[in-house]
Design a protein around this motif. Structure first.
Motif, PDB file in Angstrom:
ATOM      1  N   LYS A   1      -4.975   4.699  18.353  1.00  9.22           N
ATOM      2  CA  LYS A   1      -4.762   4.295  16.959  1.00  9.22           C
ATOM      3  C   LYS A   1      -3.673   3.229  16.894  1.00  9.22           C
ATOM      4  O   LYS A   1      -2.922   3.055  17.856  1.00  9.22           O
ATOM      5  CB  LYS A   1      -4.414   5.510  16.090  1.00  9.22           C
ATOM      6  CG  LYS A   1      -3.232   6.329  16.555  1.00  9.22           C
ATOM      7  CD  LYS A   1      -3.120   7.559  15.663  1.00  9.22           C
ATOM      8  CE  LYS A   1      -1.751   8.205  15.682  1.00  9.22           C
ATOM      9  NZ  LYS A   1      -1.351   8.889  16.876  1.00  9.22           N
ATOM     10  N   CYS A   2      -3.598   2.540  15.774  1.00  3.26           N
ATOM     11  CA  CYS A   2      -2.613   1.468  15.615  1.00  3.26           C
ATOM     12  C   CYS A   2      -1.196   2.049  15.715  1.00  3.26           C
ATOM     13  O   CYS A   2      -0.888   3.060  15.073  1.00  3.26           O
ATOM     14  CB  CYS A   2      -2.819   0.786  14.262  1.00  3.26           C
ATOM     15  SG  CYS A   2      -1.559  -0.459  13.902  1.00  3.26           S
ATOM     16  N   VAL A   3      -0.338   1.438  16.541  1.00  3.68           N
ATOM     17  CA  VAL A   3       1.025   1.971  16.728  1.00  3.68           C
ATOM     18  C   VAL A   3       1.822   1.941  15.427  1.00  3.68           C
ATOM     19  O   VAL A   3       2.780   2.700  15.273  1.00  3.68           O
ATOM     20  CB  VAL A   3       1.835   1.191  17.787  1.00  3.68           C
ATOM     21  CG1 VAL A   3       1.467   1.598  19.177  1.00  3.68           C
ATOM     22  CG2 VAL A   3       1.715  -0.311  17.611  1.00  3.68           C
ATOM     23  N   HIS A   4       1.447   1.083  14.486  1.00  3.92           N
ATOM     24  CA  HIS A   4       2.244   0.954  13.264  1.00  3.92           C
ATOM     25  C   HIS A   4       1.701   1.775  12.101  1.00  3.92           C
ATOM     26  O   HIS A   4       2.449   2.402  11.370  1.00  3.92           O
ATOM     27  CB  HIS A   4       2.340  -0.521  12.847  1.00  3.92           C
ATOM     28  CG  HIS A   4       3.097  -1.345  13.848  1.00  3.92           C
ATOM     29  ND1 HIS A   4       4.360  -1.007  14.286  1.00  3.92           N
ATOM     30  CD2 HIS A   4       2.766  -2.474  14.518  1.00  3.92           C
ATOM     31  CE1 HIS A   4       4.773  -1.899  15.173  1.00  3.92           C
ATOM     32  NE2 HIS A   4       3.816  -2.791  15.348  1.00  3.92           N
ATOM     33  N   CYS A   5       0.354   1.761  11.919  1.00  3.98           N
ATOM     34  CA  CYS A   5      -0.168   2.380  10.694  1.00  3.98           C
ATOM     35  C   CYS A   5      -1.228   3.444  10.978  1.00  3.98           C
ATOM     36  O   CYS A   5      -1.782   4.020  10.040  1.00  3.98           O
ATOM     37  CB  CYS A   5      -0.747   1.305   9.777  1.00  3.98           C
ATOM     38  SG  CYS A   5      -2.276   0.617  10.407  1.00  3.98           S
ATOM     39  N   SER A   6      -1.505   3.703  12.267  1.00  8.91           N
ATOM     40  CA  SER A   6      -2.451   4.760  12.661  1.00  8.91           C
ATOM     41  C   SER A   6      -3.913   4.495  12.300  1.00  8.91           C
ATOM     42  O   SER A   6      -4.743   5.391  12.451  1.00  8.91           O
ATOM     43  CB  SER A   6      -2.036   6.131  12.100  1.00  8.91           C
ATOM     44  OG  SER A   6      -0.806   6.505  12.647  1.00  8.91           O
ATOM     45  N   ARG A   7      -4.223   3.312  11.775  1.00  6.70           N
ATOM     46  CA  ARG A   7      -5.641   2.997  11.573  1.00  6.70           C
ATOM     47  C   ARG A   7      -6.344   2.991  12.937  1.00  6.70           C
ATOM     48  O   ARG A   7      -5.714   2.734  13.959  1.00  6.70           O
ATOM     49  CB  ARG A   7      -5.809   1.618  10.932  1.00  6.70           C
ATOM     50  CG  ARG A   7      -5.660   1.615   9.428  1.00  6.70           C
ATOM     51  CD  ARG A   7      -6.202   0.302   8.830  1.00  6.70           C
ATOM     52  NE  ARG A   7      -5.716   0.148   7.472  1.00  6.70           N
ATOM     53  CZ  ARG A   7      -4.623  -0.554   7.136  1.00  6.70           C
ATOM     54  NH1 ARG A   7      -3.929  -1.196   8.070  1.00  6.70           N
ATOM     55  NH2 ARG A   7      -4.219  -0.621   5.889  1.00  6.70           N
ATOM     56  N   THR A   8      -7.642   3.244  12.908  1.00 10.48           N
ATOM     57  CA  THR A   8      -8.352   3.326  14.187  1.00 10.48           C
ATOM     58  C   THR A   8      -9.319   2.160  14.405  1.00 10.48           C
ATOM     59  O   THR A   8     -10.064   2.147  15.379  1.00 10.48           O
ATOM     60  CB  THR A   8      -9.126   4.655  14.308  1.00 10.48           C
ATOM     61  OG1 THR A   8      -9.927   4.818  13.155  1.00 10.48           O
ATOM     62  CG2 THR A   8      -8.178   5.830  14.450  1.00 10.48           C
TER      63      THR A   8
ATOM     64  N   LEU B   1      -3.152  -2.310  18.180  1.00 10.30           N
ATOM     65  CA  LEU B   1      -2.854  -2.791  16.829  1.00 10.30           C
ATOM     66  C   LEU B   1      -4.149  -2.952  16.047  1.00 10.30           C
ATOM     67  O   LEU B   1      -5.175  -3.349  16.603  1.00 10.30           O
ATOM     68  CB  LEU B   1      -2.140  -4.137  16.879  1.00 10.30           C
ATOM     69  CG  LEU B   1      -0.749  -4.186  17.516  1.00 10.30           C
ATOM     70  CD1 LEU B   1      -0.276  -5.625  17.625  1.00 10.30           C
ATOM     71  CD2 LEU B   1       0.249  -3.351  16.720  1.00 10.30           C
ATOM     72  N   CYS B   2      -4.078  -2.663  14.751  1.00 10.32           N
ATOM     73  CA  CYS B   2      -5.230  -2.892  13.883  1.00 10.32           C
ATOM     74  C   CYS B   2      -5.199  -4.341  13.393  1.00 10.32           C
ATOM     75  O   CYS B   2      -4.242  -5.069  13.652  1.00 10.32           O
ATOM     76  CB  CYS B   2      -5.210  -1.930  12.702  1.00 10.32           C
ATOM     77  SG  CYS B   2      -3.960  -2.362  11.495  1.00 10.32           S
ATOM     78  N   ASP B   3      -6.226  -4.697  12.670  1.00  6.81           N
ATOM     79  CA  ASP B   3      -6.361  -6.071  12.185  1.00  6.81           C
ATOM     80  C   ASP B   3      -5.159  -6.495  11.338  1.00  6.81           C
ATOM     81  O   ASP B   3      -4.547  -7.528  11.562  1.00  6.81           O
ATOM     82  CB  ASP B   3      -7.659  -6.161  11.360  1.00  6.81           C
ATOM     83  CG  ASP B   3      -8.216  -7.571  11.375  1.00  6.81           C
ATOM     84  OD1 ASP B   3      -7.688  -8.394  12.149  1.00  6.81           O
ATOM     85  OD2 ASP B   3      -9.166  -7.832  10.625  1.00  6.81           O
ATOM     86  N   SER B   4      -4.774  -5.645  10.371  1.00  4.21           N
ATOM     87  CA  SER B   4      -3.711  -6.079   9.457  1.00  4.21           C
ATOM     88  C   SER B   4      -2.328  -6.048  10.111  1.00  4.21           C
ATOM     89  O   SER B   4      -1.426  -6.766   9.685  1.00  4.21           O
ATOM     90  CB  SER B   4      -3.725  -5.255   8.165  1.00  4.21           C
ATOM     91  OG  SER B   4      -3.988  -3.919   8.433  1.00  4.21           O
ATOM     92  N   CYS B   5      -2.132  -5.251  11.155  1.00  4.78           N
ATOM     93  CA  CYS B   5      -0.819  -5.197  11.807  1.00  4.78           C
ATOM     94  C   CYS B   5      -0.687  -6.239  12.920  1.00  4.78           C
ATOM     95  O   CYS B   5       0.377  -6.354  13.526  1.00  4.78           O
ATOM     96  CB  CYS B   5      -0.556  -3.814  12.372  1.00  4.78           C
ATOM     97  SG  CYS B   5      -0.319  -2.571  11.103  1.00  4.78           S
ATOM     98  N   SER B   6      -1.752  -6.970  13.195  1.00  6.26           N
ATOM     99  CA  SER B   6      -1.654  -7.908  14.319  1.00  6.26           C
ATOM    100  C   SER B   6      -1.810  -9.355  13.873  1.00  6.26           C
ATOM    101  O   SER B   6      -2.264 -10.199  14.623  1.00  6.26           O
ATOM    102  CB  SER B   6      -2.684  -7.566  15.397  1.00  6.26           C
ATOM    103  OG  SER B   6      -3.981  -7.720  14.907  1.00  6.26           O
TER     104      SER B   6
END
Ligand SMILES: [Zn+2]
Length: 221
Positions: A141-148, A161-166
């Motif tokens: 999962k995303c290290v910042h927001c846990s999105r998968t 990282l997810c799309d919005s965190c990267s």
């Protein structure tokens, strides 16, 4: 006791100090008159069964050779990749599961003996060992927001990282996919990495440089 010889250094006249990794961790023992009677015990990568005296710096009293990995020395790349592998073992901390790591080290050296891809064996070893140092990358999962919905891997951030965190990173699904494969692999034959070993090892070394509390001895292609 069973162990694998990691390093030997000269100790007084005719003797050697032998560093071994065992199911109980790293130990050092004296081998007296080493060049005459203890040749099999003072050869790096020999897997040995041995008895020793008690005390702070014990002396080996008897030993038998279980397996020799000496033919690894016929391949310079294999010798090279041993440097970071053994360096990781020398940096293990107290309280880790040495029995499990010992089995994994023996498995790794067996793979190295058989493989035509020494850098693959090195990459798997280094990525799997991150967990032992408490610095396993987050891969699910995303290290910042846990999105998968994952699109990237960042050594600096410590994982996927997810799309919005990267938004500040280049998208690199290949790198994420390679780290996932290396971390979770069971059968080395099933690995099908996207990046070159040069690229993947650079990233792994960078990950160690950022997160590990020791300076890993690197080996480059
Ligand atoms: Zn995110």
């Amino acid at each position: 006791m069973e162990g694998i010889v990691l390093k030997t250094i000269d100790y007084k006249e005719k003797s050697k100090l032998v560093y071994l990794y065992t199911k109980a961790g790293l130990i050092s023992v004296k081998a007296l008159d080493a060049n005459k009677t203890k040749l099999g015990f003072v050869t790096t990568l020999n897997q040995v069964e041995f008895e020793m005296t008690s005390g702070k710096l014990p002396t080996v009293t008897e030993y038998s050779l279980k397996k020799s990995f000496y033919s690894i020395y016929e391949n310079l790349t294999k010798v090279g990749v041993l440097t970071p592998i053994l360096d990781v073992i020398f940096h293990l901390e107290e309280g880790v599961n040495h029995s499990r790591i010992y089995s994994f080290l023996i498995q790794t050296i067996n793979e190295l003996l058989a493989t035509e891809e020494p850098y693959m064996v090195l990459s798997v070893f280094l990525v799997k060992m991150l967990a032992v140092f408490g610095i396993k990358p987050e891969l699910k999962k995303c290290v910042h927001c846990s999105r998968t919905t994952l699109v990237n891997f960042s050594s600096l951030d410590g994982g996927a990282l997810c799309d919005s965190c990267s938004i500040y990173h280049e998208k690199n699904c290949n790198l994420l996919n390679d780290f996932q494969q290396l971390y979770y692999v069971k059968d080395y034959q099933n690995l099908s990495l996207n990046l070159t070993y040069n690229e993947i090892l650079d990233e792994i070394y960078q990950y160690y440089a950022i997160h590990a509390n020791f300076k890993l001895k690197e080996y480059h292609l």
